[in-house]
Design an enzyme around this catalytic site. Structure first.
Site, PDB file in Angstrom:
ATOM      1  N   SER A 111       9.442   6.446  33.327  1.00  0.00           N
ATOM      2  CA  SER A 111      10.742   5.780  33.232  1.00  0.00           C
ATOM      3  C   SER A 111      10.531   4.288  33.055  1.00  0.00           C
ATOM      4  O   SER A 111       9.938   3.627  33.917  1.00  0.00           O
ATOM      5  CB  SER A 111      11.560   6.019  34.501  1.00  0.00           C
ATOM      6  OG  SER A 111      12.607   5.071  34.539  1.00  0.00           O
ATOM      7  N   HIS A 116      11.058   8.228  29.370  1.00  0.00           N
ATOM      8  CA  HIS A 116      12.366   8.485  29.990  1.00  0.00           C
ATOM      9  C   HIS A 116      13.179   7.188  29.967  1.00  0.00           C
ATOM     10  O   HIS A 116      12.724   6.150  30.451  1.00  0.00           O
ATOM     11  CB  HIS A 116      12.105   8.969  31.419  1.00  0.00           C
ATOM     12  CG  HIS A 116      13.310   9.386  32.195  1.00  0.00           C
ATOM     13  ND1 HIS A 116      13.884  10.632  32.049  1.00  0.00           N
ATOM     14  CD2 HIS A 116      14.035   8.759  33.147  1.00  0.00           C
ATOM     15  CE1 HIS A 116      14.915  10.747  32.880  1.00  0.00           C
ATOM     16  NE2 HIS A 116      15.031   9.607  33.560  1.00  0.00           N
ATOM     17  N   ASP A 163      16.463   5.384  31.182  1.00  0.00           N
ATOM     18  CA  ASP A 163      17.529   5.436  32.186  1.00  0.00           C
ATOM     19  C   ASP A 163      18.666   4.501  31.811  1.00  0.00           C
ATOM     20  O   ASP A 163      18.552   3.283  31.937  1.00  0.00           O
ATOM     21  CB  ASP A 163      16.960   5.039  33.555  1.00  0.00           C
ATOM     22  CG  ASP A 163      16.172   6.159  34.190  1.00  0.00           C
ATOM     23  OD1 ASP A 163      16.684   7.292  34.245  1.00  0.00           O
ATOM     24  OD2 ASP A 163      15.033   5.904  34.632  1.00  0.00           O
ATOM     25  N   MET A 214      22.328   3.139  32.542  1.00  0.00           N
ATOM     26  CA  MET A 214      23.275   3.020  33.668  1.00  0.00           C
ATOM     27  C   MET A 214      24.428   2.110  33.280  1.00  0.00           C
ATOM     28  O   MET A 214      24.225   1.072  32.638  1.00  0.00           O
ATOM     29  CB  MET A 214      22.562   2.425  34.879  1.00  0.00           C
ATOM     30  CG  MET A 214      21.338   3.211  35.295  1.00  0.00           C
ATOM     31  SD  MET A 214      20.644   2.561  36.809  1.00  0.00           S
ATOM     32  CE  MET A 214      19.137   3.544  36.913  1.00  0.00           C
ATOM     33  N   HIS A 237      18.492   9.591  29.796  1.00  0.00           N
ATOM     34  CA  HIS A 237      19.188  10.067  31.004  1.00  0.00           C
ATOM     35  C   HIS A 237      20.404   9.182  31.172  1.00  0.00           C
ATOM     36  O   HIS A 237      20.273   8.023  31.585  1.00  0.00           O
ATOM     37  CB  HIS A 237      18.210   9.966  32.191  1.00  0.00           C
ATOM     38  CG  HIS A 237      18.810  10.281  33.519  1.00  0.00           C
ATOM     39  ND1 HIS A 237      18.181   9.964  34.706  1.00  0.00           N
ATOM     40  CD2 HIS A 237      19.969  10.904  33.854  1.00  0.00           C
ATOM     41  CE1 HIS A 237      18.944  10.366  35.721  1.00  0.00           C
ATOM     42  NE2 HIS A 237      20.033  10.923  35.228  1.00  0.00           N
ATOM     43  N   MET A 278      23.283   7.933  32.962  1.00  0.00           N
ATOM     44  CA  MET A 278      23.986   7.811  34.244  1.00  0.00           C
ATOM     45  C   MET A 278      25.242   7.001  33.966  1.00  0.00           C
ATOM     46  O   MET A 278      25.366   5.839  34.367  1.00  0.00           O
ATOM     47  CB  MET A 278      23.069   7.150  35.275  1.00  0.00           C
ATOM     48  CG  MET A 278      21.972   8.095  35.748  1.00  0.00           C
ATOM     49  SD  MET A 278      20.596   7.237  36.515  1.00  0.00           S
ATOM     50  CE  MET A 278      19.646   6.820  35.075  1.00  0.00           C
ATOM     51  N   PHE A 291      18.613   3.269  40.999  1.00  0.00           N
ATOM     52  CA  PHE A 291      17.513   2.317  41.152  1.00  0.00           C
ATOM     53  C   PHE A 291      16.164   3.021  41.130  1.00  0.00           C
ATOM     54  O   PHE A 291      16.069   4.167  41.569  1.00  0.00           O
ATOM     55  CB  PHE A 291      17.656   1.539  42.469  1.00  0.00           C
ATOM     56  CG  PHE A 291      18.954   0.776  42.532  1.00  0.00           C
ATOM     57  CD1 PHE A 291      19.060  -0.494  41.972  1.00  0.00           C
ATOM     58  CD2 PHE A 291      20.086   1.351  43.096  1.00  0.00           C
ATOM     59  CE1 PHE A 291      20.268  -1.185  41.988  1.00  0.00           C
ATOM     60  CE2 PHE A 291      21.298   0.668  43.123  1.00  0.00           C
ATOM     61  CZ  PHE A 291      21.388  -0.610  42.566  1.00  0.00           C
ATOM     62  N   GLY A 292      15.156   2.318  40.639  1.00  0.00           N
ATOM     63  CA  GLY A 292      13.800   2.829  40.704  1.00  0.00           C
ATOM     64  C   GLY A 292      13.204   2.517  42.071  1.00  0.00           C
ATOM     65  O   GLY A 292      13.775   1.752  42.849  1.00  0.00           O
ATOM     66  N   GLY A 293      12.071   3.124  42.354  1.00  0.00           N
ATOM     67  CA  GLY A 293      11.308   2.783  43.544  1.00  0.00           C
ATOM     68  C   GLY A 293      11.907   3.239  44.870  1.00  0.00           C
ATOM     69  O   GLY A 293      11.540   2.721  45.919  1.00  0.00           O
ATOM     70  N   ASP A 307      13.308  13.878  39.031  1.00  0.00           N
ATOM     71  CA  ASP A 307      13.418  12.433  38.817  1.00  0.00           C
ATOM     72  C   ASP A 307      13.717  11.723  40.130  1.00  0.00           C
ATOM     73  O   ASP A 307      14.753  11.972  40.757  1.00  0.00           O
ATOM     74  CB  ASP A 307      14.559  12.212  37.800  1.00  0.00           C
ATOM     75  CG  ASP A 307      14.707  10.765  37.354  1.00  0.00           C
ATOM     76  OD1 ASP A 307      13.930   9.914  37.813  1.00  0.00           O
ATOM     77  OD2 ASP A 307      15.609  10.504  36.540  1.00  0.00           O
ATOM     78  N   GLY A 354      11.145   9.105  42.917  1.00  0.00           N
ATOM     79  CA  GLY A 354      10.090   9.140  43.939  1.00  0.00           C
ATOM     80  C   GLY A 354       8.918  10.042  43.601  1.00  0.00           C
ATOM     81  O   GLY A 354       8.205  10.510  44.493  1.00  0.00           O
ATOM     82  N   GLY A 369       8.687   6.357  37.461  1.00  0.00           N
ATOM     83  CA  GLY A 369       8.902   4.962  37.085  1.00  0.00           C
ATOM     84  C   GLY A 369       7.918   4.066  37.793  1.00  0.00           C
ATOM     85  O   GLY A 369       6.904   3.627  37.228  1.00  0.00           O
TER      86      GLY A 369
END
Ligand code: DX5
Ligand code: ZN
Length: 224
Positions: A16, A41, A43, A45, A74, A76, A151-153, A180, A182, A202
């Site tokens: 990602s 990927h 993302d 948003m 993806h 969102m 959010f990532g992470g 998708d 973690g 990601g």
């Protein structure tokens, strides 16, 4: 549209770009392409369905000039059907949309197929399987969120993995199950053992200085 979703039977890693350097996106994507991956990927948003804003069709259309990777988008966003054409025109190979916001999932899946791209159906961590039961067999991929999107992470939500086995039973062997949120060398083997075959990562890839090593670490962790 450039490519087809890889057939099932392999584990695919889809990095990602949410955790990449947004000022160097083409270079960042080139690095994972060089590492031998097939997918990236994207993302998207809208600041409405999720409390964050990323990028849209103009950025994707520019990235398309620099990469032949499978563009796994993806969305969102609150109104995926309204914007599908713009993303298709920008060159995505797949659109995954959220079941929570689409009133006519069958209609949108058909539209994506008619446009020559693949279709993914996504469920948030708290969304039950019953929401996708009627449409799952029409999709090419089911995306199971293991974080709350936005959010990532973030940390992996273990309970969401309870849906992987029943969804695999529901869709059979020919539809991809993507996970998708973690995903890293610790969590990847958990989800693949349950039947997932497509891993979004990601932070575990773009958050690491050596992307090849990061990808190898995830892949090797899944080999028993
Ligand atoms: C979350 C996004 C994910 C995210 C994954 O809203 O859909 O694709 O970027 O990031 P990590 O792997 O860092 O959890
Ligand atoms: Zn995503």
């Amino acid at each position: 549209m450039i490519g087809k979703l890889p057939k099932t039977g392999t584990i695919e890693i889809a990095p990602s770009i949410l955790s990449a350097d947004f000022a160097k996106l083409a270079d960042e994507i080139a690095q994972v392409e060089k590492a031998g991956l097939k997918m990236v990927h994207l993302d998207v948003m809208d600041g409405h369905f999720v409390p964050n804003i990323t990028f849209g069709p103009p950025v994707i259309a520019n990235l398309r000039k620099y990469s032949t990777l499978f563009f796994d988008s993806h969305l969102m966003i609150t109104e995926p059907a309204r914007y599908a054409d713009a993303f298709i025109k920008a060159g995505v190979d797949n659109i995954t949309f959220h079941i929570e916001v689409e009133p006519d999932p069958k209609g949108l899946i058909n539209k994506l197929h008619d446009s020559g791209i693949s279709a993914g159906l996504c469920l948030n961590p708290e969304t039950p399987i019953s929401k996708i039961e009627k449409y799952a067999h029409l999709a090419d991929m089911i995306l199971i969120m293991t974080v709350h999107p936005g959010f990532g992470g973030q940390s992996f939500i273990q309970e969401a993995t309870d849906k992987i086995k029943p969804i695999r039973q529901l869709v059979g062997p020919n539809i991809r199950i993507e996970v998708d949120g973690g995903i890293d060398p610790k969590t990847a083997p958990i989800v693949t053992a349950l039947g997932a075959d497509t891993l979004v990562a990601g932070n575990a890839i773009f958050g690491k200085p050596n992307r090849q090593q990061a990808i190898d670490d995830i892949r090797n962790a899944c080999v028993k």
